[in-house]
Motif scaffolding. Sequence first.
Motif, short mmCIF file in Angstrom:
data_model
loop_
_atom_site.label_atom_id
_atom_site.label_comp_id
_atom_site.label_asym_id
_atom_site.label_seq_id
_atom_site.Cartn_x
_atom_site.Cartn_y
_atom_site.Cartn_z
N PHE A 22 9.43 -8.36 -31.15
CA PHE A 22 10.55 -7.62 -31.73
C PHE A 22 11.06 -6.53 -30.80
CE2 PHE A 22 12.50 -4.36 -34.37
CZ PHE A 22 13.46 -5.11 -35.03
N ASP A 23 10.18 -5.72 -30.25
CA ASP A 23 10.63 -4.61 -29.42
C ASP A 23 11.30 -5.07 -28.13
OD1 ASP A 23 9.92 -2.58 -31.20
OD2 ASP A 23 7.86 -2.55 -30.47
N ILE A 24 10.74 -6.07 -27.48
CA ILE A 24 11.37 -6.61 -26.26
C ILE A 24 12.69 -7.29 -26.61
CG2 ILE A 24 11.14 -8.34 -24.43
CD1 ILE A 24 8.15 -7.58 -24.32
N GLY A 25 12.69 -8.04 -27.70
CA GLY A 25 13.93 -8.69 -28.14
C GLY A 25 15.01 -7.69 -28.49
N PHE A 26 14.62 -6.60 -29.12
CA PHE A 26 15.61 -5.58 -29.46
C PHE A 26 16.16 -4.91 -28.21
CE2 PHE A 26 17.34 -1.59 -30.90
CZ PHE A 26 18.15 -2.03 -31.93
N THR A 27 15.30 -4.69 -27.23
CA THR A 27 15.76 -4.13 -25.96
C THR A 27 16.82 -5.03 -25.35
OG1 THR A 27 13.64 -3.05 -25.59
CG2 THR A 27 15.01 -3.41 -23.65
N GLU A 28 16.62 -6.33 -25.44
CA GLU A 28 17.60 -7.29 -24.92
C GLU A 28 18.90 -7.22 -25.73
OE1 GLU A 28 18.90 -10.29 -22.23
OE2 GLU A 28 17.41 -8.70 -22.17
N LEU A 29 18.79 -7.10 -27.05
CA LEU A 29 19.97 -6.96 -27.90
C LEU A 29 20.79 -5.74 -27.49
CD1 LEU A 29 21.31 -7.93 -30.76
CD2 LEU A 29 20.13 -5.91 -31.60
N VAL A 30 20.12 -4.63 -27.24
CA VAL A 30 20.80 -3.41 -26.80
C VAL A 30 21.45 -3.64 -25.44
CG1 VAL A 30 20.47 -1.00 -26.11
CG2 VAL A 30 19.34 -1.88 -28.17
N ARG A 31 20.71 -4.25 -24.52
CA ARG A 31 21.25 -4.49 -23.17
C ARG A 31 22.54 -5.31 -23.24
NH1 ARG A 31 22.02 -8.17 -19.67
NH2 ARG A 31 20.97 -9.81 -20.80
N VAL A 32 22.56 -6.30 -24.09
CA VAL A 32 23.71 -7.20 -24.18
C VAL A 32 24.91 -6.53 -24.84
CG1 VAL A 32 24.53 -9.33 -25.31
CG2 VAL A 32 22.31 -9.31 -24.14
N TYR A 63 18.03 -1.31 -35.52
CA TYR A 63 16.59 -1.48 -35.35
C TYR A 63 15.87 -1.37 -36.69
CZ TYR A 63 11.87 -0.89 -33.51
OH TYR A 63 10.54 -1.05 -33.25
N ARG A 64 16.22 -0.33 -37.43
CA ARG A 64 15.59 -0.13 -38.75
C ARG A 64 15.87 -1.32 -39.67
NH1 ARG A 64 17.55 6.03 -39.25
NH2 ARG A 64 15.90 7.00 -38.02
N ALA A 65 17.11 -1.77 -39.68
CA ALA A 65 17.46 -2.89 -40.56
C ALA A 65 16.75 -4.17 -40.14
CB ALA A 65 18.98 -3.09 -40.57
N LEU A 66 16.85 -4.50 -38.85
CA LEU A 66 16.25 -5.74 -38.36
C LEU A 66 14.74 -5.78 -38.57
CD1 LEU A 66 18.21 -6.34 -35.04
CD2 LEU A 66 18.23 -7.80 -37.06
N SER A 67 14.09 -4.63 -38.47
CA SER A 67 12.63 -4.61 -38.62
C SER A 67 12.22 -5.01 -40.04
CB SER A 67 12.06 -3.24 -38.26
OG SER A 67 12.49 -2.26 -39.19
N GLY A 68 13.13 -4.92 -40.99
CA GLY A 68 12.83 -5.33 -42.37
C GLY A 68 13.31 -6.71 -42.72
N TYR A 69 14.02 -7.38 -41.81
CA TYR A 69 14.56 -8.72 -42.08
C TYR A 69 13.50 -9.77 -41.79
CZ TYR A 69 19.32 -6.74 -42.15
OH TYR A 69 20.46 -6.03 -42.44
#
Length: 183
Positions: A22-32, A63-69
């Motif tokens: 999740f954390d690495i994937g979210f970093t990629e989401l932010v980068r994009v 991040y907060r929302a996705l962590s609960g999905y």
Amino acid sequence: PRATAPPTIGDADLARALGRDFDIGFTELVRVHQAGIYAGVLRLLWHPQTAEDIAQDTFLRAYRALSGYDEERIRGMRFRPWLWTIALNLCRNHASRTPATTPLPSTERSGIEDDEPFDNDRWNAALSGLPDPQRTAVVLRHVADLPIADIAAATGRAEGTVKSDISRGLDRLRTALESEEDA
């Protein structure tokens, strides 16, 4: 001029990355998506620090929302319109709490070398004269490079209405810029 290129990684790849780590994937989401969100918010609000704050808050809320999905919900997401929905809500909240101000002179260069340099201040002044729905639609289409369907999803407006907002906004911009040239 468009501020950013379309994302280089698709939603399915981002969803897989979020599922793996999740954390690495979210970093990629932010980068994009970070540059596009910032550039669009900057054109909507005119203040670099405020645009930066809203872009950061957009990703914090995401991040907060996705962590609960659950994984299935994440796999079905279209991230750009979803992120823009968050960013636009934050822009609206900011606008409702803050008195309207004149756009600040631009200190950014467009990065485009041209015979005639792009006049950010002139563009900002013309853009600020548009009604909010038109300005939002024009910025999301021509700065953030979102397709019509994504703009409709982010703004909660019908695709036909979004097309009309873009068309009318561009017509008003053209008229404003041409009348300024004639003056």
